[in-house]
Scaffold this active site. Structure first.
Site, PDB file in Angstrom:
ATOM      1  N   CYS A  49     -26.355  -8.040 -50.386  1.00  0.00           N
ATOM      2  CA  CYS A  49     -25.334  -7.112 -49.884  1.00  0.00           C
ATOM      3  C   CYS A  49     -24.697  -6.266 -50.978  1.00  0.00           C
ATOM      4  O   CYS A  49     -24.267  -5.140 -50.710  1.00  0.00           O
ATOM      5  CB  CYS A  49     -24.225  -7.869 -49.162  1.00  0.00           C
ATOM      6  N   TYR A  76     -17.606  -9.562 -46.278  1.00  0.00           N
ATOM      7  CA  TYR A  76     -17.159 -10.956 -46.177  1.00  0.00           C
ATOM      8  C   TYR A  76     -16.759 -11.332 -44.753  1.00  0.00           C
ATOM      9  O   TYR A  76     -16.740 -12.509 -44.408  1.00  0.00           O
ATOM     10  CB  TYR A  76     -15.989 -11.205 -47.142  1.00  0.00           C
ATOM     11  N   GLU A 122     -25.097 -16.563 -59.760  1.00  0.00           N
ATOM     12  CA  GLU A 122     -24.400 -15.526 -60.512  1.00  0.00           C
ATOM     13  C   GLU A 122     -24.835 -15.617 -61.962  1.00  0.00           C
ATOM     14  O   GLU A 122     -25.181 -16.702 -62.438  1.00  0.00           O
ATOM     15  CB  GLU A 122     -22.878 -15.710 -60.434  1.00  0.00           C
ATOM     16  N   HIS A 140     -17.540  -4.130 -49.638  1.00  0.00           N
ATOM     17  CA  HIS A 140     -17.824  -5.559 -49.879  1.00  0.00           C
ATOM     18  C   HIS A 140     -16.763  -6.444 -49.210  1.00  0.00           C
ATOM     19  O   HIS A 140     -17.059  -7.574 -48.835  1.00  0.00           O
ATOM     20  CB  HIS A 140     -17.952  -5.838 -51.375  1.00  0.00           C
ATOM     21  N   CYS A 187     -24.873 -17.782 -49.937  1.00  0.00           N
ATOM     22  CA  CYS A 187     -24.865 -16.348 -50.256  1.00  0.00           C
ATOM     23  C   CYS A 187     -26.307 -15.876 -50.355  1.00  0.00           C
ATOM     24  O   CYS A 187     -27.122 -16.485 -51.031  1.00  0.00           O
ATOM     25  CB  CYS A 187     -24.133 -16.137 -51.585  1.00  0.00           C
ATOM     26  N   CYS A 218     -20.643 -12.457 -43.801  1.00  0.00           N
ATOM     27  CA  CYS A 218     -21.365 -13.564 -44.463  1.00  0.00           C
ATOM     28  C   CYS A 218     -20.566 -14.856 -44.467  1.00  0.00           C
ATOM     29  O   CYS A 218     -21.105 -15.927 -44.198  1.00  0.00           O
ATOM     30  CB  CYS A 218     -21.784 -13.168 -45.872  1.00  0.00           C
ATOM     31  N   THR A 257     -23.907 -11.492 -58.850  1.00  0.00           N
ATOM     32  CA  THR A 257     -24.560 -12.177 -57.735  1.00  0.00           C
ATOM     33  C   THR A 257     -25.991 -11.688 -57.566  1.00  0.00           C
ATOM     34  O   THR A 257     -26.232 -10.490 -57.438  1.00  0.00           O
ATOM     35  CB  THR A 257     -23.765 -11.902 -56.438  1.00  0.00           C
ATOM     36  N   GLU A 311     -15.583 -17.617 -54.409  1.00  0.00           N
ATOM     37  CA  GLU A 311     -15.923 -16.213 -54.195  1.00  0.00           C
ATOM     38  C   GLU A 311     -15.083 -15.614 -53.075  1.00  0.00           C
ATOM     39  O   GLU A 311     -14.782 -14.423 -53.080  1.00  0.00           O
ATOM     40  CB  GLU A 311     -17.408 -16.044 -53.910  1.00  0.00           C
TER      41      GLU A 311
END
Ligand code: SF4
Ligand code: FE
Length: 491
Positions: free
Chosen positions: A104, A296, A257, A292, A100, A299, A191, A447
């Site tokens: 973003c 995904y 996180e 978001h 990650c 990413c 995050t 996640e």
């Protein structure tokens, strides 16, 4: 300065004064902490790649505010092509970092806040959008990283914010002053918070009138007085303290996180973008989550590319690459991974303009994208484990490999096909361990389940957007059923 370099970004973070705790100890500067450092490296990549001519088109964009070249992570999507490029950029960064890269959430939050503040001002005569644009100018001019903070602790999930036994279970306004507001509460699972310059706080659910104090959106410097960070630990995190690189699997990059606690933090009015307009909190949640969920589709796919590559290498290194079932499993992994990407690209290409001019993804397709993400990375990880074999969880440590007496025995007995150094085989297996069970599994597995909203949240959106009534009308018409429903849905 329109575009920072990675080195400048690192220097900018060194100036931050976070109140941070990690494993019961106060950390003065996260930048050099061995557990935190890989996460900084991943964000740094978002700066360095923007200077690489090969990736300039994906990594940068032209600001609609200044006309200047800006990092895409600070950009508001001006058309569907921008949305598509965002997903491609995220896949690229997943491929480069295998983790990650954190930046973003701020990008998604800023795009959502832009659209909602515009519509709030239009409907209510408030002054939020101009304030937000002023903040965005700062972000673009200084190429800042923003933490988009949504998830509250939520306490008893059956109760709305104002009915919680402890009123701080959702972040709220505790005082309104002539010069600003004072807020209290916490945000969980944040995050990249410690790699961020500012934190953009949003409400976490749709609110009612009695929850008006909880309908609050604002920005604050990430090291503001009253903010405490408690670092979240990850599976295998202390391997990063052992000195070697092999056992970590991915020694350079990672994510992080933290639990972020706000204890009576003062926020001047110019940094407040919602304060009591509870009817707009649900819209903000949906749009941020939608962006978001689109993310995904980029990413996780890039990280999936790394995992598929590692799995293919593991098969090659032990001589199993030509087995037909191995080939077929790799095909299945690619099929699943590209299906995620297809959803990410589709919800972007079908995006539409909102009133502010910023483009929003197709909500139904973005939710379908994330729903698939709650499943496919698990299946890809299962296939990776199948092909890798059990050695990736039973093999000795790097210290054993380097040991003068037992090292040669490991070299001999854990070797695979001739010509491939045993250490290379072990390195690839440790990478698979990192992605499926180690620090990177936070981003790639759990996640994928809960980030950007747990699976049920997408099903609610799919139910709302799926337009079953229109589909019934289509079926009635073709079947010649009386009382034909003429409602036309887009789906
Ligand atoms: Fe970006 Fe993916 Fe990390 Fe979210 S999980 S911040 S979309 S890299
Ligand atoms: Fe996330």
């Amino acid at each position: 300065m329109a575009l920072m370099t990675g080195a400048q970004y690192e220097e900018s973070l060194r100036k931050m004064r976070f109140n941070l705790y990690l494993q019961g100890e106060k950390v003065e500067c996260p930048v050099d902490h061995p557990i935190i450092r890989p996460s900084l490296n991943a964000v740094k990549m978002t700066y360095d790649l923007a200077h690489d001519p090969a990736h300039e088109e994906l990594m940068t964009a032209t600001s609609h505010l200044s006309g200047e070249k800006v990092n895409r992570f600070t950009h508001l999507h001006q058309n569907a092509d921008d949305l598509v490029k965002k997903v491609k950029m995220q896949r690229l960064l997943g491929q480069k970092t295998g983790s990650c890269f954190q930046r973003c959430v701020g990008m998604d939050a800023m795009n959502a806040v832009d659209t909602v503040t515009f519509e709030m001002d239009r409907d209510l005569g408030t002054q939020y959008h101009a304030r937000f644009e002023q903040f965005l100018r700062l972000v673009q001019d200084e190429d800042l990283t923003i933490d988009g903070a949504m998830t509250d602790p939520k306490g008893d999930r059956s109760l709305p914010p104002h009915k919680q036994a402890d009123p701080d279970m959702y972040l709220r306004v505790v005082e309104k002053r002539p010069d600003g507001i004072v807020v209290r509460g916490a945000k969980c699972h944040q995050t990249g918070a410690l790699n961020s310059h500012w934190i953009l706080v949003m409400p976490t659910i749709s609110m009612g009138e009695e929850d008006a104090d909880y309908a609050v959106c604002f920005v604050a410097p990430a090291d503001s007085a009253g903010i405490t960070y408690i670092y979240g630990r990850q599976s295998c995190d202390t391997r990063k303290l052992e000195g070697g690189a092999l056992d970590v699997g991915n020694a350079t990059f990672g994510g992080h996180e933290s639990l972020v606690i706000f204890e009576d933090v003062f926020v001047p009015w110019e940094n407040v973008f919602m304060c009591g307009e509870y009817r707009y909190s649900g819209m903000l949640v949906e749009r941020f989550a939608g962006y978001h969920r689109q993310s995904y589709g980029g990413c996780k796919v890039g990280v999936g590319d790394v995992l598929i590559g590692a799995t293919a290498l593991a098969a090659e290194y032990n001589g199993a690459a030509k087995a037909s079932h191995v080939k077929d499993k790799l095909i299945e992994m690619v099929h699943l991974n590209e299906t995620l990407y297809a959803c990410g690209i589709a919800c972007s290409a079908a995006g539409a303009r909102t009133a502010s001019g910023t483009y929003l993804i197709d909500m139904l397709l973005a939710n379908v994208c994330k729903q698939n993400v709650t499943r496919f990375p698990y299946e890809i990880a299962r296939l990776a484990e199948d092909i890798a074999g059990g050695l990736f969880v039973t093999m000795p440590s790097e210290k054993d490999l380097r040991h003068p007496e037992i090292g040669p025995k490991i070299e001999k007995y854990l070797g695979g096909t001739s010509g491939v150094p045993t250490e290379d085989r072990l390195r690839v297996l440790r990478l698979i361990e990192n992605l499926t069970l180690g620090t990177a599994a936070v981003g790639y597995r759990t996640e994928s389940m809960h980030g950007a909203g747990s699976p049920q949240a997408q099903r609610i959106m799919i139910a709302r957007q799926g337009n079953i009534e229109a589909k019934k009308g289509l079926a009635k018409k073709i079947a010649g059923v009386a009382g034909e429903d003429t409602k036309q849905g887009k789906n």
